[in-house]
Enzyme design. Sequence first.
Site, PDB file in Angstrom:
ATOM      1  CG  ASP A   1       5.959   3.919  -1.635  1.00  0.00           C
ATOM      2  OD1 ASP A   1       4.899   4.248  -1.985  1.00  0.00           O
ATOM      3  OD2 ASP A   1       6.186   3.776  -0.404  1.00  0.00           O
TER       4      ASP A   1
ATOM      5  CE1 TYR B   1       0.810  -6.269   1.030  1.00  0.00           C
ATOM      6  CE2 TYR B   1      -0.210  -4.133   0.253  1.00  0.00           C
ATOM      7  CZ  TYR B   1       0.874  -5.034   0.551  1.00  0.00           C
ATOM      8  OH  TYR B   1       2.216  -4.466   0.198  1.00  0.00           O
TER       9      TYR B   1
ATOM     10  CE  LYS C   1       9.837 -13.704  -9.255  1.00  0.00           C
ATOM     11  NZ  LYS C   1      11.160 -13.359  -9.783  1.00  0.00           N
TER      12      LYS C   1
ATOM     13  CG  ASP D   1      12.666 -10.381 -10.581  1.00  0.00           C
ATOM     14  OD1 ASP D   1      11.497 -10.308 -11.561  1.00  0.00           O
ATOM     15  OD2 ASP D   1      13.115 -11.322 -10.603  1.00  0.00           O
TER      16      ASP D   1
ATOM     17  CG  ASP E   1       2.144  -0.949  -0.726  1.00  0.00           C
ATOM     18  OD1 ASP E   1       2.390   0.176  -0.928  1.00  0.00           O
ATOM     19  OD2 ASP E   1       2.227  -1.677   0.153  1.00  0.00           O
TER      20      ASP E   1
END
Length: 355
Positions: free
Chosen positions: A247, A142, A187, A219, A243
């Site tokens: 959620d 980001y 990852k 994942d 992020d």
Amino acid sequence: MVKNIAVIRGDGIGPEIVDQAIKVLDKVAEVYGHTFNYTDVDMGGCAVDKYGDPLPESELNKCLQSDSVLLGAVGGDKWNSVPGNMRPEKGLLRLRAGMGVYSNNRPAKIWRQLADASPLKKSIVDNGIDFIIVRELIGGIYFGEHKTEGDVATDILVYSEAEIERIGRIGFETAKKRNKKLCSVEKSNVLDSSRLWKKVMHRLASEYPDVELSDMLVDNCAMQIVKNPAQFDVIVTENMFGDILSDEASQITGSIGMIPSSSLGATSCGLYEPIHGSAPDIAGQDMANPIGTILSAAMMLRFSFDMPAEADAIENAVSAYLDDGYRTADIMSDGMKLVGCKQCGELIISNLKKA
Ligand code: NAD
């Protein structure tokens, strides 16, 4: 202990929910013999109206001079047409950057009294959901370079060892104060930044022998959060993974009005806020659920003020309130007693005693 708290009521339901959290903090101060001093800070739409700026320097400075910041929520339709850098949400981004809060902590906890509100199967919920996601907040993809050239777009993901180490330490410290299990999510089968992440986490692990460190690919983690959330105590991960996972994690607990959050940087001065917005649709109607903000105040006591017993006392008082069958409209169900925002705060205070 004496603590100075900057208070940002903000917009919409912000003032209503923050007032309840302050009443709870005052009760904690009375029961435990502390003094909490409050400094009002204008941020968001109300600051746009007053100063033409969502967070003037003078207001930011009040936050930087405090021991911690308690925030309700900002924003609303009224300010939708103001220019981009004047929007209420810009104030929030400026506050986070100004405070240098690189670590966002969001608990995913299901209250057994609200188990029916979870979209997960009862057999999974019954095993318990009570974990924290520690998310790196001011680095990663980001904050890397973003560019589009013709039909090609690029976003750069950069992490330095130092950035990983500082968030890693928050993960270990958080786990140390809980059930001492830290899951590092990355990852590393694909990304160099994740391999560096994993290396740094394992280097840090030798400094925290009482914390059990595990690794998980992102994942798989997304799947495990819905399959077996009871396995997690603390998850530490980078900005974008955090992020998305946070959620997902908040959703499995069922209600947006119940969830607090903390954001911390290099010092103990943190930013504490519920995860929801300013809910203009119910503002001024004494309908909002203040528990996300009240639990944010509890996180402030636990993580910034080192007052774990006081934080437990607040959480116990919330649990007793739910046990007694009281519900604000957002979590109302058959057979329960409907209460407004103010009454919710008062009932929680009436349950508050030394943990
Ligand atoms: P929202 O979270 O404000 O509301 C979504 C829904 O949840 C609404 O139906 C609302 O009534 C309900 N809700 C939210 N909090 C509740 C509570 N405590 N008790 C009961 N019900 C609650 O999201 P939105 O409607 O998308 O956004 C409204 C405004 O808030 C926008 O201006 C947005 O930019 C802003 N916002 C601010 C923050 C923040 O201050 N951190 C975060 C998200 C959105």
